[in-house]
Scaffold this motif. Structure first.
Motif, PDB file in Angstrom:
ATOM      1  N   UNK A   1      11.003   6.801   8.220  1.00 42.59           N
ATOM      2  CA  UNK A   1      10.108   7.711   8.934  1.00 42.59           C
ATOM      3  C   UNK A   1       8.891   8.038   8.062  1.00 42.59           C
ATOM      4  N   UNK A   2       9.100   8.281   6.774  1.00 36.07           N
ATOM      5  CA  UNK A   2       7.987   8.576   5.864  1.00 36.07           C
ATOM      6  C   UNK A   2       7.063   7.364   5.734  1.00 36.07           C
ATOM      7  N   UNK A   3       7.639   6.163   5.691  1.00 34.20           N
ATOM      8  CA  UNK A   3       6.822   4.944   5.629  1.00 34.20           C
ATOM      9  C   UNK A   3       5.997   4.807   6.896  1.00 34.20           C
TER      10      UNK A   3
ATOM     11  N   UNK B   1       0.830  -1.203   0.000  1.00 36.57           N
ATOM     12  CA  UNK B   1       0.000   0.000   0.000  1.00 36.57           C
ATOM     13  C   UNK B   1       0.863   1.251   0.000  1.00 36.57           C
ATOM     14  N   UNK B   2       2.162   1.058   0.189  1.00 34.86           N
ATOM     15  CA  UNK B   2       3.108   2.171   0.141  1.00 34.86           C
ATOM     16  C   UNK B   2       4.114   1.864  -0.959  1.00 34.86           C
ATOM     17  N   UNK B   3       4.270   2.811  -1.871  1.00 36.15           N
ATOM     18  CA  UNK B   3       5.170   2.637  -2.997  1.00 36.15           C
ATOM     19  C   UNK B   3       6.409   3.505  -2.781  1.00 36.15           C
ATOM     20  N   UNK B   4       7.578   2.883  -2.837  1.00 36.21           N
ATOM     21  CA  UNK B   4       8.855   3.587  -2.748  1.00 36.21           C
ATOM     22  C   UNK B   4       9.518   3.452  -4.116  1.00 36.21           C
ATOM     23  N   UNK B   5       9.759   4.590  -4.765  1.00 35.23           N
ATOM     24  CA  UNK B   5      10.391   4.592  -6.080  1.00 35.23           C
ATOM     25  C   UNK B   5      11.818   5.108  -5.952  1.00 35.23           C
TER      26      UNK B   5
ATOM     27  N   UNK C   1       8.304   8.402  -1.857  1.00 36.95           N
ATOM     28  CA  UNK C   1       7.465   7.556  -1.007  1.00 36.95           C
ATOM     29  C   UNK C   1       6.034   8.033  -1.189  1.00 36.95           C
ATOM     30  N   UNK C   2       5.242   7.207  -1.866  1.00 37.60           N
ATOM     31  CA  UNK C   2       3.866   7.575  -2.225  1.00 37.60           C
ATOM     32  C   UNK C   2       3.805   8.965  -2.861  1.00 37.60           C
TER      33      UNK C   2
ATOM     34  N   UNK D   1      10.090   0.076  -6.144  1.00 41.15           N
ATOM     35  CA  UNK D   1      10.215   0.038  -7.594  1.00 41.15           C
ATOM     36  C   UNK D   1      11.460   0.817  -7.980  1.00 41.15           C
ATOM     37  N   UNK D   2      12.330   0.183  -8.750  1.00 40.28           N
ATOM     38  CA  UNK D   2      13.509   0.871  -9.267  1.00 40.28           C
ATOM     39  C   UNK D   2      13.224   1.261 -10.706  1.00 40.28           C
ATOM     40  N   UNK D   3      13.336   2.550 -10.997  1.00 44.42           N
ATOM     41  CA  UNK D   3      13.056   3.079 -12.330  1.00 44.42           C
ATOM     42  C   UNK D   3      14.341   3.567 -12.969  1.00 44.42           C
ATOM     43  N   UNK D   4      14.329   3.646 -14.282  1.00 42.26           N
ATOM     44  CA  UNK D   4      15.503   4.172 -14.974  1.00 42.26           C
ATOM     45  C   UNK D   4      15.628   5.675 -14.767  1.00 42.26           C
TER      46      UNK D   4
END
Length: 81
Positions: free
Chosen positions: A71-73, A3-7, A52-53, A33-36
């Motif tokens: 902390x953000x999570x 439910x929490x997305x970390x990019x 983070x979200x 998720x690791x993005x280019x």
């Protein structure tokens, strides 16, 4: 799926450690998720950061960034509790 997305940008200093496994093991609610590219050109070379979200979280170094991401999570999880 969390439910929490970390990019994380693959050019970022956070990609030099096993951030994905570390955070997903510690927080089952998180998907990393690791993005280019995250479209913050230049920032990923200057200091470690993640989204983070949709909120940019940064640190002075990798350890500081990870602490700020945690902390953000925690803040985001408090919203869902």
């Amino acid at each position: 799926m969390g439910i929490i997305i970390v990019e994380i940008c693959e050019s970022n200093l956070l990609s030099t450690i096993e951030t994905e496994g570390l955070l997903e093991e510690e927080y089952p609610e998180v998907s990393v998720i690791t993005s280019s590219c995250l479209s913050y050109c230049g920032l990923c070379r200057l200091r470690p950061f993640a989204m983070v979200n949709g909120r940019r979280i940064k640190g002075k170094d990798v350890t500081d960034a990870l602490n700020n991401i945690r902390q953000a999570i925690d803040e985001a999880l408090d919203f869902y509790r």
